[in-house]
Scaffold this motif. Structure first.
Motif, PDB file in Angstrom:
ATOM      1  N   VAL A   1      21.518 -16.356  -2.540  1.00 38.25           N
ATOM      2  CA  VAL A   1      20.921 -17.606  -3.025  1.00 38.25           C
ATOM      3  C   VAL A   1      19.489 -17.692  -2.489  1.00 38.25           C
ATOM      4  O   VAL A   1      19.278 -17.650  -1.280  1.00 38.25           O
ATOM      5  N   GLU A   2      18.535 -17.789  -3.410  1.00 38.72           N
ATOM      6  CA  GLU A   2      17.134 -17.715  -2.987  1.00 38.72           C
ATOM      7  C   GLU A   2      16.513 -19.084  -2.727  1.00 38.72           C
ATOM      8  O   GLU A   2      15.586 -19.207  -1.937  1.00 38.72           O
ATOM      9  N   HIS A   3      17.018 -20.102  -3.393  1.00 37.31           N
ATOM     10  CA  HIS A   3      16.436 -21.445  -3.227  1.00 37.31           C
ATOM     11  C   HIS A   3      17.453 -22.359  -2.561  1.00 37.31           C
ATOM     12  O   HIS A   3      18.641 -22.307  -2.889  1.00 37.31           O
ATOM     13  N   SER A   4      16.956 -23.189  -1.651  1.00 40.61           N
ATOM     14  CA  SER A   4      17.889 -24.024  -0.871  1.00 40.61           C
ATOM     15  C   SER A   4      18.750 -24.919  -1.769  1.00 40.61           C
ATOM     16  O   SER A   4      19.936 -25.109  -1.495  1.00 40.61           O
ATOM     17  N   LEU A   5      18.169 -25.439  -2.841  1.00 39.69           N
ATOM     18  CA  LEU A   5      18.955 -26.325  -3.703  1.00 39.69           C
ATOM     19  C   LEU A   5      19.998 -25.561  -4.531  1.00 39.69           C
ATOM     20  O   LEU A   5      20.897 -26.173  -5.093  1.00 39.69           O
ATOM     21  N   GLY A   6      19.881 -24.248  -4.556  1.00 34.99           N
ATOM     22  CA  GLY A   6      20.903 -23.424  -5.212  1.00 34.99           C
ATOM     23  C   GLY A   6      22.224 -23.464  -4.468  1.00 34.99           C
ATOM     24  O   GLY A   6      23.266 -23.067  -5.000  1.00 34.99           O
ATOM     25  N   LEU A   7      22.200 -23.934  -3.245  1.00 36.65           N
ATOM     26  CA  LEU A   7      23.435 -24.028  -2.443  1.00 36.65           C
ATOM     27  C   LEU A   7      24.265 -25.245  -2.837  1.00 36.65           C
ATOM     28  O   LEU A   7      25.431 -25.346  -2.465  1.00 36.65           O
ATOM     29  N   ILE A   8      23.636 -26.167  -3.562  1.00 35.59           N
ATOM     30  CA  ILE A   8      24.334 -27.418  -3.908  1.00 35.59           C
ATOM     31  C   ILE A   8      25.581 -27.158  -4.740  1.00 35.59           C
ATOM     32  O   ILE A   8      26.620 -27.774  -4.521  1.00 35.59           O
ATOM     33  N   PHE A   9      25.459 -26.222  -5.683  1.00 33.19           N
ATOM     34  CA  PHE A   9      26.583 -25.988  -6.587  1.00 33.19           C
ATOM     35  C   PHE A   9      27.847 -25.562  -5.830  1.00 33.19           C
ATOM     36  O   PHE A   9      28.895 -26.199  -5.979  1.00 33.19           O
TER      37      PHE A   9
ATOM     38  N   ILE B   1      26.296 -26.998   8.788  1.00 31.49           N
ATOM     39  CA  ILE B   1      26.239 -25.896   7.811  1.00 31.49           C
ATOM     40  C   ILE B   1      25.444 -24.765   8.444  1.00 31.49           C
ATOM     41  O   ILE B   1      24.332 -24.974   8.912  1.00 31.49           O
ATOM     42  N   LYS B   2      26.051 -23.590   8.467  1.00 34.23           N
ATOM     43  CA  LYS B   2      25.336 -22.421   9.006  1.00 34.23           C
ATOM     44  C   LYS B   2      25.078 -21.445   7.869  1.00 34.23           C
ATOM     45  O   LYS B   2      26.008 -21.062   7.159  1.00 34.23           O
ATOM     46  N   LEU B   3      23.814 -21.088   7.728  1.00 31.98           N
ATOM     47  CA  LEU B   3      23.429 -20.186   6.655  1.00 31.98           C
ATOM     48  C   LEU B   3      22.967 -18.862   7.255  1.00 31.98           C
ATOM     49  O   LEU B   3      22.197 -18.852   8.219  1.00 31.98           O
ATOM     50  N   THR B   4      23.467 -17.778   6.702  1.00 27.85           N
ATOM     51  CA  THR B   4      23.043 -16.466   7.200  1.00 27.85           C
ATOM     52  C   THR B   4      22.114 -15.826   6.175  1.00 27.85           C
ATOM     53  O   THR B   4      22.539 -15.529   5.058  1.00 27.85           O
ATOM     54  N   PRO B   5      20.846 -15.639   6.532  1.00 32.82           N
ATOM     55  CA  PRO B   5      19.918 -14.993   5.591  1.00 32.82           C
ATOM     56  C   PRO B   5      20.201 -13.501   5.474  1.00 32.82           C
ATOM     57  O   PRO B   5      20.812 -12.905   6.362  1.00 32.82           O
ATOM     58  N   ALA B   6      19.732 -12.951   4.350  1.00 31.22           N
ATOM     59  CA  ALA B   6      19.957 -11.520   4.101  1.00 31.22           C
ATOM     60  C   ALA B   6      19.219 -10.662   5.119  1.00 31.22           C
ATOM     61  O   ALA B   6      19.650  -9.584   5.463  1.00 31.22           O
TER      62      ALA B   6
ATOM     63  N   PRO C   1      16.643 -14.952   1.329  1.00 32.65           N
ATOM     64  CA  PRO C   1      17.818 -15.337   0.538  1.00 32.65           C
ATOM     65  C   PRO C   1      19.086 -15.442   1.412  1.00 32.65           C
ATOM     66  O   PRO C   1      19.220 -14.709   2.393  1.00 32.65           O
ATOM     67  N   ILE C   2      19.960 -16.330   1.020  1.00 29.96           N
ATOM     68  CA  ILE C   2      21.158 -16.596   1.839  1.00 29.96           C
ATOM     69  C   ILE C   2      22.334 -15.769   1.346  1.00 29.96           C
ATOM     70  O   ILE C   2      22.610 -15.692   0.151  1.00 29.96           O
ATOM     71  N   ARG C   3      23.012 -15.145   2.303  1.00 25.98           N
ATOM     72  CA  ARG C   3      24.147 -14.274   1.962  1.00 25.98           C
ATOM     73  C   ARG C   3      25.475 -14.989   2.201  1.00 25.98           C
ATOM     74  O   ARG C   3      26.373 -14.905   1.392  1.00 25.98           O
ATOM     75  N   THR C   4      25.592 -15.657   3.320  1.00 22.88           N
ATOM     76  CA  THR C   4      26.857 -16.372   3.589  1.00 22.88           C
ATOM     77  C   THR C   4      26.571 -17.804   4.063  1.00 22.88           C
ATOM     78  O   THR C   4      25.507 -18.084   4.617  1.00 22.88           O
ATOM     79  N   MET C   5      27.550 -18.645   3.836  1.00 18.98           N
ATOM     80  CA  MET C   5      27.415 -20.046   4.266  1.00 18.98           C
ATOM     81  C   MET C   5      28.732 -20.478   4.909  1.00 18.98           C
ATOM     82  O   MET C   5      29.812 -20.225   4.373  1.00 18.98           O
ATOM     83  N   VAL C   6      28.615 -21.095   6.059  1.00 15.87           N
ATOM     84  CA  VAL C   6      29.807 -21.614   6.744  1.00 15.87           C
ATOM     85  C   VAL C   6      29.626 -23.114   6.902  1.00 15.87           C
ATOM     86  O   VAL C   6      28.587 -23.584   7.343  1.00 15.87           O
ATOM     87  N   VAL C   7      30.646 -23.847   6.507  1.00 14.52           N
ATOM     88  CA  VAL C   7      30.604 -25.300   6.631  1.00 14.52           C
ATOM     89  C   VAL C   7      31.760 -25.720   7.533  1.00 14.52           C
ATOM     90  O   VAL C   7      32.896 -25.308   7.297  1.00 14.52           O
ATOM     91  N   PHE C   8      31.467 -26.473   8.564  1.00 16.63           N
ATOM     92  CA  PHE C   8      32.574 -26.966   9.395  1.00 16.63           C
ATOM     93  C   PHE C   8      32.325 -28.383   9.871  1.00 16.63           C
ATOM     94  O   PHE C   8      31.187 -28.832   9.997  1.00 16.63           O
TER      95      PHE C   8
END
Lengths: 490, 228
Positions: free
Chosen positions: A249-257, A282-287, A329-336
């Protein structure tokens, strides 16, 4: 009596690709066969079970997504949590089925139809397709639901609450619905057995002797001759969801979906626990990362009032993400989930509009703070100190305090010379030259508190002065004879 | 070529025929500015509601707060809503507001970073209906589009926005329905001129007495320095 909900398209639902019009299929990792296909792919002849090479021949523009076991499991768990609303006994049957015990809930819901209706409505929130089926045992209900809609008694309106004989439950249910291995199924087919009722008519001793103990045990559990130990689903104590993106995911708002589904699952989790969430991480791991850059981007979203509302949390996340610039760009997302608290429903006066307004104002503050930071909105707190700059301090507004504010005006510590104070105060007094103004009024002596300032006493003589451009300023002269501008009469 | 409808939609022109309906609909004694001479010049005999007023100044500290303080005090007593200051040049003195009857918790000081955040916040404060007055400081570069958005937000949120701008933009067009020019005339009285308003042409300068301003005639008093 058990009710089973099987979701034949759960892998596609877990990837959040429903509604995509282009043909695509989902395939298991390390498997070259189509696992699930969307309607566009099916219309081109690409059906589940065919090899991928054949699928590409049929549909050259076909897109292949690999199934995400973690996401699928998480979706099934969310469905199980939602179904916990209808029964105390919920059991997950991977990869795509959930069974719930419904007989004990009949008195509460009134009828099986009523439960089925509610369950169907609940399942629609999570999955695009689902089959419901009843059964006298959990396993038989599961098999019936896996057989498809044609055996769904509720859909076909054949459901009665009169006890149904077992042979009727088994009638015309294909053996393939049991998902036994291919070897077993071909063996049964060789014996001329196609449905469960045909298998039931065989003597059980023969089943055990010729078809093996495993199949005998399974069938016995389905027809109730062997008691099946039910693995009841226990809800986790905290919410945790990990998403590995198929495409970065290249744009932060692309994570909304993808976060829409996560917040929905979060809301269900909170409501089932009867809790309110105050903090979400929310933890985001960049590529990739460059030197001196953290390997993870951590976003903390706070809501002082606490909420279990999916749309509110999504809005707060969106506000936070709208100001975030992704370094890669974001590769993984963790939400807790962070801090949780039991949700206590308070009684509220129907005509108390002030309380509603305050609740709404608190929510507004929370939204502002989520987007722009906690210090962006401040309100004065009166200390009552005699020093002009310490009479009131601007402190960050806390949303919960807005609700608790007293309805009546409490007596405020009065400022000794309110009328003689300017409307604007400088954050820090600025040193000026005495030639810049002419004195109008003064002096008014203000001394610092020597007992607070390490025994040092600072005296100030304040004057109202006429500035060069005819404005009225508030200036002081300290012990050293230096002049400072402290405010403007505006 | 712009039609009259386009100009009306953009808030550049306003139908004078609506003035009477508008005045009778929004007339409210609570809206009085606290200055009789100014009230007479305004359509609803007081500060308008649901719009943005542009206040043009040569410099900060010429009476922009004193002009609104009587009204702010009256409104604060009748509502639980707030008065917001978004990126003010100085800190509003709490004691002055408290003296007028504004509760400390009714004052919000907002400090967003950058023009984009600031504009978003101004819009939110005007729109959401939690503030009855929002003080905003705009520079020469603030676009008409931004001001139009604020005007629409104020209309929707039933709020009065006060956009304080430099005198340099006096000759530029603006979508704000009210444009006032405030000048400190070097006497106890300040002077206000309405450049644009609903229901009337621009006014001649209106002298007003701002409570906190002091007669500079006293400025001849020599500096009295107390010997330490």
């Amino acid at each position: 009596m058990w009710l089973a909900i099987s979701c034949p398209c759960i892998e596609m639902d877990a990837l959040s690709v429903m509604g995509v019009e282009a043909p695509f299929v989902v395939a298991q990792k390390h498997d070259s066969k189509v696992s699930q296909a969307n309607d566009a792919a099916k219309s081109l002849g690409v059906n589940p079970g065919i090899p991928l090479t054949l699928a590409f021949t049929l549909a050259p523009t076909l897109e292949v997504l690999s199934s995400d076991a973690k996401q699928t499991k998480a979706l099934l768990e969310s469905l199980a949590q939602s179904l916990g609303e209808f029964s105390g006994t919920v059991s997950i049957r991977p990869p795509d089925c959930v069974v719930i015990e419904v007989k004990s809930m009949l008195k509460y819901f009134g009828s099986l139809q009523s439960i089925a209706r509610s369950v169907r409505s609940c399942a629609k929130d999570w999955v695009s397709h689902h089959n419901l089926a009843l059964g006298p045992t959990a396993l038989l209900a599961q098999w019936r639901s896996q057989a498809g809609d044609q055996y769904d008694l509720i859909v076909n309106e054949k459901l009665t609450e009169v006890p149904i004989p077992l042979i009727q439950w088994l009638d015309k249910v294909p053996l393939s619905a049991t998902r036994w291995d291919k070897k077993q199924l071909s063996r049964l087919s060789g014996l001329g057995l196609k449905t469960l009722d045909e298998l039931y008519r065989l003597p059980s001793v023969l089943i055990r002797k010729h078809l093996g103990d495993g199949l005998y045990q399974q069938f016995g559990k389905a027809i109730g001759t062997i008691v099946e130990p039910i693995d009841v689903y226990q809800m986790p104590e905290s919410f945790h969801r990990e998403i590995e993106f198929d495409r970065e995911v290249e744009h932060s708002l692309g994570l909304i979906f993808p976060l829409k589904n996560v917040t929905q699952a979060l809301s269900t989790f909170l409501r089932r626990h009867r809790q309110k969430l105050y903090e979400l991480t929310i933890k985001l791991t960049p590529a990739w990362t460059i030197e001196d850059q953290a390997s993870e981007i951590t976003l903390e979203i706070k809501h002082d009032l606490g909420s279990d509302d999916a749309s509110l949390w999504l809005e707060l996340i969106e506000l936070k993400l709208s100001t975030l610039c992704l370094p890669a760009p974001i590769r993984t997302m963790v939400v807790f989930s962070g801090s949780l608290e039991a949700s206590i429903e308070s009684n509220q006066d129907l005509f108390d509009t002030v309380a509603n307004d305050r609740q709404s104002a608190a929510l507004f503050i929370s939204r502002i703070q989520a987007r722009l930071g906690e210090d962006v909105i401040k309100s004065p707190s009166i200390t009552g100190e005699h020093l002009p700059e310490h009479y009131a301090e601007y402190v960050p507004v806390v949303a919960t305090d807005v609700i608790k504010q007293p309805y009546t005006q409490s007596k405020l510590p009065s400022s000794p010379h309110t009328c003689s104070r300017p409307q604007w105060l400088l954050v820090c007094p600025t040193q000026i030259d005495s030639s810049q103004f002419r004195v109008i009024e003064g002096p008014e002596r203000v001394s610092t508190a020597w007992w607070k300032n390490r025994g040092q006493l600072e005296r100030r003589d304040y004057y109202k002065v006429l500035w060069g451009d005819q404005r009225i300023a508030w200036v002081f002269r300290n012990d050293k004879g230096h002049w400072y501008l402290h405010g403007w009469f505006s | 070529m712009k039609t009259i409808q386009t100009l009306e939609q953009q808030g550049i022109v306003w139908k004078a025929g609506y003035a009477d309906d508008f005045a009778s609909h929004y007339a409210d004694s609570n809206r009085s500015t606290g200055f009789d001479s100014l009230d007479q010049e305004l359509l609803i005999k007081g500060w308008p509601t649901r719009c943005v007023i542009e206040l043009l100044l040569e410099n900060h500290g010429v009476g922009e707060l004193s002009l609104f303080l009587p009204w702010l005090g009256r409104m604060a007593k009748s509502t639980d809503k707030k008065v917001a200051f978004i990126n003010p040049p100085f800190l509003p003195s709490v004691s002055c507001f408290v003296a007028q009857g504004v509760k400390p918790q009714q004052i919000w000081l907002l400090s967003p970073k950058g023009d984009k955040q600031s504009l978003w916040l101004q819009q939110q404060c005007l729109l959401e209906g939690h503030c009855f007055a929002v003080f905003m400081w705009h520079n020469d570069k603030t676009s008409d589009t931004a001001l139009r958005k604020l005007q629409l937000a104020a209309k929707q949120g039933d709020c009065l926005g006060i956009s304080i701008r430099s005198l340099r933009v006096k000759d530029q067009s603006s979508p704000a329905p009210y444009r006032l020019l405030l000048e400190h005339r070097g006497s106890q009285r300040a002077q206000i001129k309405i450049i644009k308003r609903r229901g009337g042409w621009s006014s001649s300068p209106i002298p007003i007495k701002l409570g906190a301003l002091i007669d500079p005639g006293k400025a001849d008093t020599p500096i009295q320095i107390i010997k330490q």
